[in-house]
Design a protein around this motif. Structure first.
Motif, PDB file in Angstrom:
ATOM      1  N   UNK A  10       0.970  -1.135  -0.005  1.00 22.61           N
ATOM      2  CA  UNK A  10       0.020  -0.036  -0.051  1.00 22.61           C
ATOM      3  C   UNK A  10       0.850   1.197  -0.069  1.00 22.61           C
ATOM      4  N   UNK A  11       2.049   1.103   0.034  1.00 26.01           N
ATOM      5  CA  UNK A  11       2.883   2.239   0.101  1.00 26.01           C
ATOM      6  C   UNK A  11       3.335   2.863   1.563  1.00 26.01           C
ATOM      7  N   UNK A  12       3.071   1.852   2.481  1.00 30.19           N
ATOM      8  CA  UNK A  12       3.448   2.206   3.818  1.00 30.19           C
ATOM      9  C   UNK A  12       4.833   2.412   3.990  1.00 30.19           C
ATOM     10  N   UNK A  13       5.187   3.041   5.348  1.00 29.99           N
ATOM     11  CA  UNK A  13       6.462   3.389   5.715  1.00 29.99           C
ATOM     12  C   UNK A  13       7.280   2.123   5.907  1.00 29.99           C
ATOM     13  N   UNK A  14       6.676   0.836   5.941  1.00 28.83           N
ATOM     14  CA  UNK A  14       7.486  -0.430   6.299  1.00 28.83           C
ATOM     15  C   UNK A  14       7.907  -0.993   4.690  1.00 28.83           C
ATOM     16  N   UNK A  15       7.409  -0.456   3.702  1.00 31.33           N
ATOM     17  CA  UNK A  15       7.933  -0.972   2.483  1.00 31.33           C
ATOM     18  C   UNK A  15       8.919   0.027   1.843  1.00 31.33           C
ATOM     19  N   UNK A  16       9.672  -0.926   0.895  1.00 27.77           N
ATOM     20  CA  UNK A  16      10.421  -0.407   0.017  1.00 27.77           C
ATOM     21  C   UNK A  16      10.139  -0.717  -1.520  1.00 27.77           C
ATOM     22  N   UNK A  17      10.456   0.040  -2.567  1.00 30.25           N
ATOM     23  CA  UNK A  17      10.346  -0.044  -3.943  1.00 30.25           C
ATOM     24  C   UNK A  17      11.801   0.105  -4.455  1.00 30.25           C
ATOM     25  N   UNK A  18      12.735  -1.186  -4.862  1.00 27.71           N
ATOM     26  CA  UNK A  18      14.009  -0.975  -5.004  1.00 27.71           C
ATOM     27  C   UNK A  18      14.287  -1.358  -6.319  1.00 27.71           C
ATOM     28  N   UNK A  19      15.042  -0.892  -7.056  1.00 26.24           N
ATOM     29  CA  UNK A  19      15.616  -1.130  -8.405  1.00 26.24           C
ATOM     30  C   UNK A  19      16.940  -1.851  -8.132  1.00 26.24           C
ATOM     31  N   UNK A  20      17.148  -3.141  -8.750  1.00 26.15           N
ATOM     32  CA  UNK A  20      18.639  -3.627  -8.627  1.00 26.15           C
ATOM     33  C   UNK A  20      19.071  -3.704 -10.253  1.00 26.15           C
ATOM     34  N   UNK A  21      20.189  -3.078 -10.571  1.00 27.68           N
ATOM     35  CA  UNK A  21      20.870  -3.080 -11.751  1.00 27.68           C
ATOM     36  C   UNK A  21      22.317  -3.616 -11.806  1.00 27.68           C
ATOM     37  N   UNK A  22      22.830  -4.028 -12.978  1.00 32.61           N
ATOM     38  CA  UNK A  22      23.712  -4.499 -13.190  1.00 32.61           C
ATOM     39  C   UNK A  22      25.119  -3.557 -13.786  1.00 32.61           C
ATOM     40  N   UNK A  23      26.102  -3.516 -13.151  1.00 32.57           N
ATOM     41  CA  UNK A  23      27.046  -2.436 -13.754  1.00 32.57           C
ATOM     42  C   UNK A  23      27.579  -3.164 -15.017  1.00 32.57           C
ATOM     43  N   UNK A  24      28.114  -2.290 -15.913  1.00 26.99           N
ATOM     44  CA  UNK A  24      28.483  -2.685 -17.401  1.00 26.99           C
ATOM     45  C   UNK A  24      29.024  -4.085 -17.623  1.00 26.99           C
ATOM     46  N   UNK A  25      30.055  -4.453 -17.211  1.00 26.84           N
ATOM     47  CA  UNK A  25      30.778  -5.607 -17.330  1.00 26.84           C
ATOM     48  C   UNK A  25      29.870  -7.012 -16.721  1.00 26.84           C
ATOM     49  N   UNK A  26      28.979  -6.644 -15.886  1.00 31.36           N
ATOM     50  CA  UNK A  26      28.134  -7.796 -15.209  1.00 31.36           C
ATOM     51  C   UNK A  26      26.991  -7.761 -15.805  1.00 31.36           C
ATOM     52  N   UNK A  27      26.187  -6.875 -16.761  1.00 29.69           N
ATOM     53  CA  UNK A  27      24.965  -7.006 -17.563  1.00 29.69           C
ATOM     54  C   UNK A  27      25.008  -8.412 -18.144  1.00 29.69           C
ATOM     55  N   UNK A  28      23.622  -8.871 -18.036  1.00 31.73           N
ATOM     56  CA  UNK A  28      23.417 -10.351 -18.475  1.00 31.73           C
ATOM     57  C   UNK A  28      22.055 -10.566 -19.078  1.00 31.73           C
ATOM     58  N   UNK A  29      21.779 -11.540 -19.905  1.00 33.57           N
ATOM     59  CA  UNK A  29      20.579 -11.749 -20.418  1.00 33.57           C
ATOM     60  C   UNK A  29      20.138 -13.399 -19.916  1.00 33.57           C
ATOM     61  N   UNK A  30      21.009 -13.939 -19.025  1.00 30.24           N
ATOM     62  CA  UNK A  30      20.703 -15.076 -18.401  1.00 30.24           C
ATOM     63  C   UNK A  30      19.811 -14.870 -17.149  1.00 30.24           C
ATOM     64  N   UNK A  31      18.750 -15.416 -17.188  1.00 28.62           N
ATOM     65  CA  UNK A  31      17.759 -15.239 -16.149  1.00 28.62           C
ATOM     66  C   UNK A  31      18.054 -16.212 -15.151  1.00 28.62           C
ATOM     67  N   UNK A  32      18.584 -17.243 -15.228  1.00 27.26           N
ATOM     68  CA  UNK A  32      19.042 -18.181 -14.158  1.00 27.26           C
ATOM     69  C   UNK A  32      19.880 -17.480 -13.214  1.00 27.26           C
TER      70      UNK A  32
END
Length: 299
Positions: free
Chosen positions: A90-112
């Motif tokens: 519900x967007x309460x103070x006990x919740x976070x919306x986080x985005x996790x990204x890979x830096x350049x050399x670690x970018x991957x299309x391997x979902x596993x």
């Protein structure tokens, strides 16, 4: 299958009509389908074949290169994701919306590998808070045009009244690149917000002018600025056979009931819909028409 949007005066639902009512915390949706199919027309034999129960023919499933070609499957997946989000966040103070990204050399299309990295991230996060709270999550993949992935994660710290973790601290726990935390305060329909966020692509102003009048071109307000987006344009980048989202055990399903529209209105009391959508579905080849009407109430 063609679609014709219904005018407001065509979107009435009979009091005795049977509707599906989906309750997601403070958001309730009513769906009316004029003709409901209760009989299966096919039966799956294995991962490659099915039998047509009307003709007895054995046929092969059609395979697609990306999720954007499986429109019906994608629609169901994103609808369920939206319901799960609105039922648990519900967007309460006990919740976070986080985005996790890979830096350049670690970018991957391997979902596993992506999900293995996420599993390790959650292990470290849960270990850090093991004495204070349990943590539930919904984790959603987002693809780039290159085929590489990053993740959007909703986190709920169940036993805390509020939570704050600096980006730098989360980045250390992630260990594969950058982390951002975005506020969802003021967003009263998180499921719809994130579903659109994950499916739509922003269109530069110059290109947007060329696409003016396109039915899928929509305008949204982002950080106080109006921008143009193409609805569903990102979906073609999702490969088949990939789980778009994953969830923890503490994430519960929305409550679904069937009842008359009259009883649904009694349940909602004096509430009025904040959103209404009606469409006529037309299949000229089979000479078939159906009507779908949806109402959404934000309580």
């Amino acid at each position: 299958m063609e679609k014709r949007l219904l005018a407001p005066e065509e979107q009435g639902i009979s009091p005795e009509a049977v509707v599906k009512v989906t309750t997601m915390k403070h958001i309730v949706e009513i769906q009316y389908l004029e003709k409901v199919n209760t009989k299966a027309h096919i039966r799956k034999l294995d991962s490659e074949r099915y039998i047509d129960l009307e003709t007895g023919e054995i046929r092969a499933f059609e395979r697609t290169d990306n999720r954007g070609q499986g429109e019906n499957s994608l629609r169901k997946t994103f609808n369920r994701l939206r319901e799960l989000i609105n039922t648990n966040f519900t967007g309460s103070p006990q919740e976070l919306f986080v985005t996790l990204t890979y830096r350049g050399e670690l970018q991957t299309n391997d979902t596993k590998r992506v999900y293995e990295d996420f599993k390790n991230f959650m292990k470290r996060l849960k270990y850090k808070y093991k004495k204070t709270t349990t943590i539930d999550y919904i984790n959603v993949l987002e693809p780039h045009a290159t085929g590489n992935f990053h993740m959007h994660v909703l986190l709920r710290f169940n036993d805390l009244e509020n939570i704050y973790i600096p980006n730098t601290e989360l980045a250390k726990l992630w260990g594969n690149g950058f982390v951002t935390v975005q506020s969802l305060q003021g967003v009263d329909n998180i499921g719809a917000y994130l579903s659109a966020y994950l499916a739509d692509i922003e269109i530069p102003e110059d290109n947007a002018k060329m696409l003016e009048g396109h039915p899928d071109l929509v305008e949204k307000e982002v950080s106080g600025q109006k921008k143009k987006f193409m609805k569903g344009a990102r979906l073609v980048f999702y490969p088949t056979g990939v789980n778009i989202y994953r969830k923890s055990k503490g994430i519960v399903e929305a409550e679904k009931e069937k009842m008359s529209y009259k009883n649904a209105q009694k349940k909602l009391g004096a509430a009025t819909p904040n959103f209404k959508y009606g469409v006529e579905l037309i299949d000229n080849e089979k000479d078939f028409r159906n009507t779908l009407i949806k109402e959404q109430y934000n309580l």
